[in-house]
Design a protein around this motif. Sequence first.
Motif, mmCIF file in Angstrom:
data_model
loop_
_atom_site.group_PDB
_atom_site.id
_atom_site.type_symbol
_atom_site.label_atom_id
_atom_site.label_comp_id
_atom_site.label_asym_id
_atom_site.label_seq_id
_atom_site.Cartn_x
_atom_site.Cartn_y
_atom_site.Cartn_z
ATOM 1 N N LEU A 150 47.036 39.792 43.527
ATOM 2 C CA LEU A 150 47.850 40.308 44.636
ATOM 3 C C LEU A 150 48.700 39.230 45.290
ATOM 4 O O LEU A 150 49.783 39.513 45.807
ATOM 5 N N ALA A 151 48.220 37.989 45.239
ATOM 6 C CA ALA A 151 48.981 36.889 45.840
ATOM 7 C C ALA A 151 50.331 36.703 45.155
ATOM 8 O O ALA A 151 51.232 36.081 45.715
ATOM 9 N N HIS A 152 50.471 37.255 43.943
ATOM 10 C CA HIS A 152 51.691 37.025 43.147
ATOM 11 C C HIS A 152 52.495 38.280 42.880
ATOM 12 O O HIS A 152 53.581 38.189 42.291
ATOM 13 N N MET A 153 51.971 39.450 43.240
ATOM 14 C CA MET A 153 52.621 40.695 42.804
ATOM 15 C C MET A 153 53.619 41.190 43.849
ATOM 16 O O MET A 153 53.229 41.553 44.962
ATOM 17 N N PRO A 154 54.906 41.246 43.482
ATOM 18 C CA PRO A 154 55.899 41.764 44.424
ATOM 19 C C PRO A 154 55.871 43.293 44.485
ATOM 20 O O PRO A 154 55.244 43.942 43.632
ATOM 21 N N ALA A 155 56.557 43.858 45.474
ATOM 22 C CA ALA A 155 56.742 45.313 45.519
ATOM 23 C C ALA A 155 57.311 45.764 44.182
ATOM 24 O O ALA A 155 58.157 45.076 43.597
ATOM 25 N N GLY A 156 56.840 46.903 43.706
ATOM 26 C CA GLY A 156 57.254 47.390 42.389
ATOM 27 C C GLY A 156 56.232 47.091 41.309
ATOM 28 O O GLY A 156 56.344 47.585 40.189
ATOM 29 N N GLY A 160 54.300 48.803 48.337
ATOM 30 C CA GLY A 160 55.096 49.071 47.132
ATOM 31 C C GLY A 160 54.374 48.723 45.842
ATOM 32 O O GLY A 160 54.996 48.600 44.787
ATOM 33 N N ILE A 161 53.063 48.556 45.928
ATOM 34 C CA ILE A 161 52.277 48.293 44.711
ATOM 35 C C ILE A 161 51.474 49.555 44.397
ATOM 36 O O ILE A 161 50.724 50.051 45.247
ATOM 37 N N ARG A 162 51.666 50.075 43.191
ATOM 38 C CA ARG A 162 50.983 51.315 42.808
ATOM 39 C C ARG A 162 49.727 51.003 41.997
ATOM 40 O O ARG A 162 49.765 50.173 41.092
ATOM 41 N N VAL A 163 48.659 51.681 42.340
ATOM 42 C CA VAL A 163 47.380 51.527 41.630
ATOM 43 C C VAL A 163 47.005 52.884 41.036
ATOM 44 O O VAL A 163 47.003 53.898 41.750
ATOM 45 N N ASN A 164 46.718 52.900 39.748
ATOM 46 C CA ASN A 164 46.317 54.125 39.054
ATOM 47 C C ASN A 164 45.242 53.789 38.030
ATOM 48 O O ASN A 164 44.920 52.614 37.814
ATOM 49 N N ALA A 165 44.718 54.813 37.399
ATOM 50 C CA ALA A 165 43.686 54.601 36.380
ATOM 51 C C ALA A 165 43.979 55.477 35.163
ATOM 52 O O ALA A 165 44.657 56.501 35.259
ATOM 53 N N VAL A 166 43.455 55.037 34.037
ATOM 54 C CA VAL A 166 43.445 55.852 32.820
ATOM 55 C C VAL A 166 41.985 56.106 32.466
ATOM 56 O O VAL A 166 41.171 55.173 32.488
ATOM 57 N N ALA A 167 41.664 57.362 32.160
ATOM 58 C CA ALA A 167 40.285 57.730 31.817
ATOM 59 C C ALA A 167 40.238 58.226 30.367
ATOM 60 O O ALA A 167 40.491 59.394 30.094
#
Length: 299
Positions: A177-183, A226-233
Amino acid sequence: MTTDQYTFDDPTTRYPSITPSSNEDQPEPGLDAQLGPQADLGELTYRGTGRLAGRRAIVTGGDSGIGAATAIAFAREGADVLISYLPEEEEDAQRIVGLIEDAGRKAVAAPGDLRDPAYCQDIVTQAVEAFGGLDILVNNAGKQVAQESLEDIDDDQLIDTFDTNILAMFRITRAALAHMPAGSTIINTTSVQAYTPSPTLVDYASTKAAINNFTKGLAQQLAPKGIRVNAVAPGPIWTPLQVSDGQPKEDLPEFGKGMPLGRAGQPAELAPAYVFLASAESSYVVGETLNVNGGAPTP
Ligand code: NAD
Ligand code: MG
């Protein structure tokens, strides 16, 4: 015509129904190189169209199975990819590094053990240094060892399973997270086991339910940034995990046959789900679990 992920055909017969031998056995963590029959990682079938052009990704467990198929697809879509894996998996990892480079992208091979908190930080540092940043994190590595009874799950297995499947995911995500920009996007691999646990996988299945829950909570926390979190099952997918004690041996010949599609899935059939969630096409998809399971109903 060349077959690729855009080819329309009958999903029940798109891949032959495999019948693994109950003798199929590998020591953990298992190798794709030793898997019989060989899995399809998309080597000959995944066609990129620039959906991840210029993105920079980490895929844990990117040496084999679902993670390897995802790493190949990401590279063909235009992303640089760091793959994390255990040192014993160097043979599989080097093949995937070759395929990423064949796609014209940068590859970083990062062997290590996700049970080690320092390594969780280290893979993030390596990716940022090699690629100049980070926009995609796929928390995909996992440990699954079937046991007939709860009493058979000793403390080593219990701790290893939760360290690998849960604690590493928290630690890598925190460092990233320290490195992840919006998007940016984060994608966690959960499982159909999160909803319908097998009686032989109670430790593993409970980590997968936790991954779903983590995904939905963190998604709300990070969406305003602006950071999206999702999962694949995934459902039953033909990978080395399954033959290195992931399933009771006597169940292997029937692996995946009970699904509505009547067959196990191939890793290549998972990659488009990860590409979708990593791409800008899913810009309004947040906290979702995308089930790719051959038809098992889920809540
Ligand atoms: P796989 O064996 O190819 O991948 C798992 C990877 O996890 C290994 O390649 C290894 O590199 C990594 N790993 C395990 N322990 C590690 C450790 N201590 N340190 C570093 N890396 C470690 O098998 P797969 O089936 O592709 O598994 C990928 C993910 O998919 C896992 O999270 C698994 O739970 C999930 N999944 C698989 C299935 C299936 O049927 N195959 C179904 C649902 C979910
Ligand atoms: Mg592997």
